[in-house]
Design a protein around this motif. Structure first.
Motif, short mmCIF file in Angstrom:
data_model
loop_
_atom_site.label_atom_id
_atom_site.label_comp_id
_atom_site.label_asym_id
_atom_site.label_seq_id
_atom_site.Cartn_x
_atom_site.Cartn_y
_atom_site.Cartn_z
N GLY A 143 0.97 -1.50 -0.04
CA GLY A 143 0.12 0.14 0.15
C GLY A 143 0.89 1.29 -0.10
N PHE A 144 0.42 2.17 -0.73
CA PHE A 144 0.93 3.47 -0.57
C PHE A 144 0.23 5.09 -0.84
CE2 PHE A 144 2.25 7.22 -3.26
CZ PHE A 144 4.12 6.99 -2.49
N SER A 145 0.96 6.21 0.41
CA SER A 145 0.36 6.94 0.35
C SER A 145 1.36 8.73 0.90
CB SER A 145 -0.73 6.72 1.77
OG SER A 145 -1.29 8.32 1.72
N ALA A 146 0.77 8.93 0.03
CA ALA A 146 1.72 10.65 -0.22
C ALA A 146 0.78 11.60 -0.25
CB ALA A 146 2.85 10.40 -0.77
N PRO A 147 1.24 12.39 -0.24
CA PRO A 147 0.76 14.03 -0.41
C PRO A 147 -0.19 14.15 -1.47
CG PRO A 147 2.77 14.22 1.13
CD PRO A 147 2.30 12.55 0.49
N ALA A 148 -0.48 15.55 -1.85
CA ALA A 148 -0.54 15.78 -3.39
C ALA A 148 0.67 15.85 -3.79
CB ALA A 148 -1.88 16.96 -3.83
N ALA A 149 0.79 16.74 -5.46
CA ALA A 149 1.65 16.46 -5.72
C ALA A 149 1.96 18.13 -6.32
CB ALA A 149 2.21 16.11 -7.29
N ASP A 150 2.56 18.86 -4.87
CA ASP A 150 2.49 20.29 -5.56
C ASP A 150 4.08 20.54 -5.60
OD1 ASP A 150 3.00 19.99 -3.10
OD2 ASP A 150 1.72 21.39 -1.63
N HIS A 151 4.62 19.55 -5.74
CA HIS A 151 5.83 20.70 -6.62
C HIS A 151 5.79 19.30 -6.74
CE1 HIS A 151 5.31 23.10 -2.89
NE2 HIS A 151 7.20 22.98 -3.55
N GLY A 152 7.37 19.83 -7.02
CA GLY A 152 8.32 18.63 -8.72
C GLY A 152 8.90 17.74 -7.86
N TRP A 153 9.73 18.11 -6.80
CA TRP A 153 9.96 16.85 -5.54
C TRP A 153 9.14 16.04 -5.28
CZ3 TRP A 153 9.36 14.36 -0.93
CH2 TRP A 153 10.97 14.03 -0.65
N ILE A 154 7.97 16.26 -5.12
CA ILE A 154 7.01 15.14 -4.51
C ILE A 154 6.59 14.83 -5.58
CG2 ILE A 154 5.15 16.96 -4.56
CD1 ILE A 154 5.49 14.80 -1.22
N ALA A 155 5.95 14.84 -6.50
CA ALA A 155 5.46 14.57 -8.05
C ALA A 155 6.22 13.35 -8.10
CB ALA A 155 5.73 14.95 -9.18
N ALA A 156 7.51 13.63 -7.98
CA ALA A 156 8.50 12.19 -8.33
C ALA A 156 8.58 11.72 -7.10
CB ALA A 156 9.97 12.83 -8.54
N ILE A 157 8.39 11.22 -6.33
CA ILE A 157 7.86 10.43 -5.07
C ILE A 157 6.61 9.67 -5.66
CG2 ILE A 157 6.81 10.11 -2.29
CD1 ILE A 157 9.60 11.29 -2.21
N ALA A 158 6.06 10.05 -6.43
CA ALA A 158 4.89 9.33 -6.75
C ALA A 158 5.18 8.50 -7.50
CB ALA A 158 3.70 10.13 -6.63
N LYS A 159 6.20 8.65 -8.23
CA LYS A 159 6.13 8.48 -9.98
C LYS A 159 7.43 7.35 -9.36
CE LYS A 159 5.50 11.99 -12.90
NZ LYS A 159 6.16 13.11 -13.66
N ASN A 160 8.69 7.30 -8.46
CA ASN A 160 9.38 6.87 -9.10
C ASN A 160 9.10 5.67 -8.14
OD1 ASN A 160 11.25 8.64 -9.14
ND2 ASN A 160 12.02 8.81 -7.53
N ALA A 161 8.05 5.26 -6.63
CA ALA A 161 7.51 4.63 -5.94
C ALA A 161 6.53 3.46 -6.75
CB ALA A 161 6.11 4.89 -5.08
N GLU A 162 5.64 3.90 -8.15
CA GLU A 162 5.46 3.27 -9.02
C GLU A 162 6.15 2.47 -10.17
OE1 GLU A 162 1.53 3.39 -12.36
OE2 GLU A 162 2.53 5.29 -10.89
N ALA A 163 6.83 3.39 -10.55
CA ALA A 163 8.18 2.58 -11.32
C ALA A 163 8.90 1.61 -10.71
CB ALA A 163 9.39 4.12 -11.98
N THR A 164 9.51 1.17 -9.53
CA THR A 164 9.94 0.30 -9.11
C THR A 164 9.31 -0.38 -8.47
OG1 THR A 164 11.24 2.23 -8.13
CG2 THR A 164 11.41 -0.03 -6.87
N ALA A 165 8.03 0.18 -7.82
CA ALA A 165 6.80 -1.65 -8.06
C ALA A 165 6.73 -2.15 -9.32
CB ALA A 165 5.87 -1.03 -7.19
N LYS A 166 6.55 -1.73 -9.86
CA LYS A 166 6.84 -2.73 -12.09
C LYS A 166 8.10 -3.21 -12.42
CE LYS A 166 3.52 0.55 -13.43
NZ LYS A 166 3.06 1.45 -14.71
N GLN A 167 8.90 -3.25 -11.21
CA GLN A 167 9.82 -3.86 -11.60
C GLN A 167 9.90 -5.28 -11.07
OE1 GLN A 167 14.05 -2.31 -10.61
NE2 GLN A 167 12.48 -0.16 -10.09
N TYR A 168 8.94 -5.39 -10.44
CA TYR A 168 8.90 -7.43 -9.82
C TYR A 168 7.15 -7.80 -9.60
CZ TYR A 168 12.82 -4.89 -7.19
OH TYR A 168 13.37 -4.94 -7.02
N SER A 169 7.05 -8.70 -10.27
CA SER A 169 6.25 -9.48 -10.96
C SER A 169 5.32 -10.07 -9.45
CB SER A 169 6.70 -10.54 -12.00
OG SER A 169 7.74 -11.81 -11.27
N ASP A 170 6.42 -10.09 -8.49
CA ASP A 170 5.55 -10.29 -7.46
C ASP A 170 5.06 -9.26 -6.25
OD1 ASP A 170 8.02 -9.47 -6.48
OD2 ASP A 170 8.56 -11.33 -5.53
#
Length: 353
Positions: free
Chosen positions: A60-87
């Motif tokens: 499960g993942f929860s973060a603030p809204a992407a009102d800055h470039g840094w926080i937007a990347a937090i969500a993108k990075n988390a999703e991209a890394t999770a997609k690396q794993y089939s499990d």
């Protein structure tokens, strides 16, 4: 950062690379060969296992809204890394800057009985209790960046080093001014929000590092982590000081405005250091024609690493470069200094402000 302020971002490609820097070599905890001599160092865990498909887990993942470039990347990075794993099944909830809405979102993840929760709270203190409920329900919490005050509310914390950012900026400025033979330099500091502990930590690290060179901050003023406030504050400081030797701006998002004010004023007698590691800051550094010579990192790759750590925790695995069988309780990322000499190495990891 342990506050409810939206923070800076990171390119999708940086998610994979940055995460690998911390936990790419993690492996399963198979017994290592026994040392041949009692005097030998403990053997490391076997390599090559943890990135292979294993026990299926829901993160499960929860973060603030992407009102800055840094926080937007937090969500993108988390999703991209999770997609690396089939499990891994990645279950994010709607990002929000509303405390009560985030609490409700986390409660929904608890009700879904996710295996592990990665949580960047809007406010660590106000979300402490819901994180504790997750832990009490048997769901390990990976606390990302803004820390919960109660250690019983998280299994592992991972985040940046705000004090270390200030130290890195202070050493760069102090060493360069000493090298140039500048005495009694005019050093200007543009903070984020002055009342936040993260800002105070950055300022303290900066002051402590400068002190080791015999220097101190001449003037500082706080902005609000936005382009607009960066422009306004920088304009005020430039008008107040006809000559400046060095400037440290805490945040590369607001640094867009700071640089705009500097260019508008036609000032170039000083050099500048940024903060966080944005792509636009790196491009300025790379050009060699800007007052911005360096930036010190506070990298949103931490979100990628948090996902990797969550997966290991849910699968009861540890980190191969450590002797211990379990993931550490806390991990503080180093603040690195990016200059023209090494900017090409960091540019693929830069986030857009």
């Amino acid at each position: 950062m342990s506050e409810k302020v939206g923070r800076r971002g990171f390119l999708l490609g940086g998610a994979v690379v940055g995460a690998g820097a911390l936990v790419s070599a993690c492996t399963s905890n198979e017994p290592a060969a026994q040392p041949s001599s009692p005097a030998s160092a403990p053997a490391a865990a076997a390599s090559g296992g943890n990135d292979q498909p294993g026990q299926k887990v829901t993160i499960g993942f929860s973060a603030p809204a992407a009102d800055h470039g840094w926080i937007a990347a937090i969500a993108k990075n988390a999703e991209a890394t999770a997609k690396q794993y089939s499990d891994v099944t990645f279950t994010p909830v709607e990002p929000t800057n509303d405390i009560n809405q985030q609490i409700s979102a986390v409660e929904s993840l608890i009700q879904q009985k996710v295996n592990v929760l990665v949580l960047l709270p809007n406010d660590g203190e106000q979300l402490n209790q819901v994180a504790r409920r997750a832990m009490d329900a048997g769901i390990p919490v990976v606390n990302l960046d803004r820390i919960f005050p109660d250690k019983l509310s998280y299994r592992t914390w991972i985040g940046g080093d705000n004090y270390g950012m200030g130290v890195a900026a202070g050493h760069y400025i102090g060493a360069k001014l000493k090298e140039k033979g500048v005495s009694n330099p005019v050093i200007v500091e543009i903070q984020g929000i002055a009342t936040l502990p993260l800002t105070q930590d950055r300022s303290k690290g900066f002051a402590d590092a400068l002190k080791s060179y015999g220097f101190s901050v001449t003037a500082k003023q706080d902005a609000q982590f936005t382009v607009e406030t960066g422009t306004e504050v920088a304009s005020n400081l430039l008008q107040a000081h006809s000559k400046i030797d060095a400037l440290w701006n805490h945040d590369d998002d607001q640094g867009v405005g700071v640089l705009a004010a500097i260019k508008e004023a036609g000032r170039n007698e000083f050099f500048m250091v940024g903060g966080a590691g944005s792509a636009n800051a790196m491009r300025e550094i790379q050009s060699g024609s800007s007052v911005l010579e360096a930036t010190v990192t506070y990298s949103p790759t931490m979100a990628s690493s948090a996902i990797k750590l969550a997966r290991l925790i849910a699968q009861n695995k540890g980190m191969s470069d450590l002797v211990e069988n379990q993931v550490p309780q806390s991990i503080t990322l180093a603040s690195e200094t990016i200059t023209k000499e090494n900017v090409e190495q960091y540019l693929p990891l830069g986030f857009e402000s």
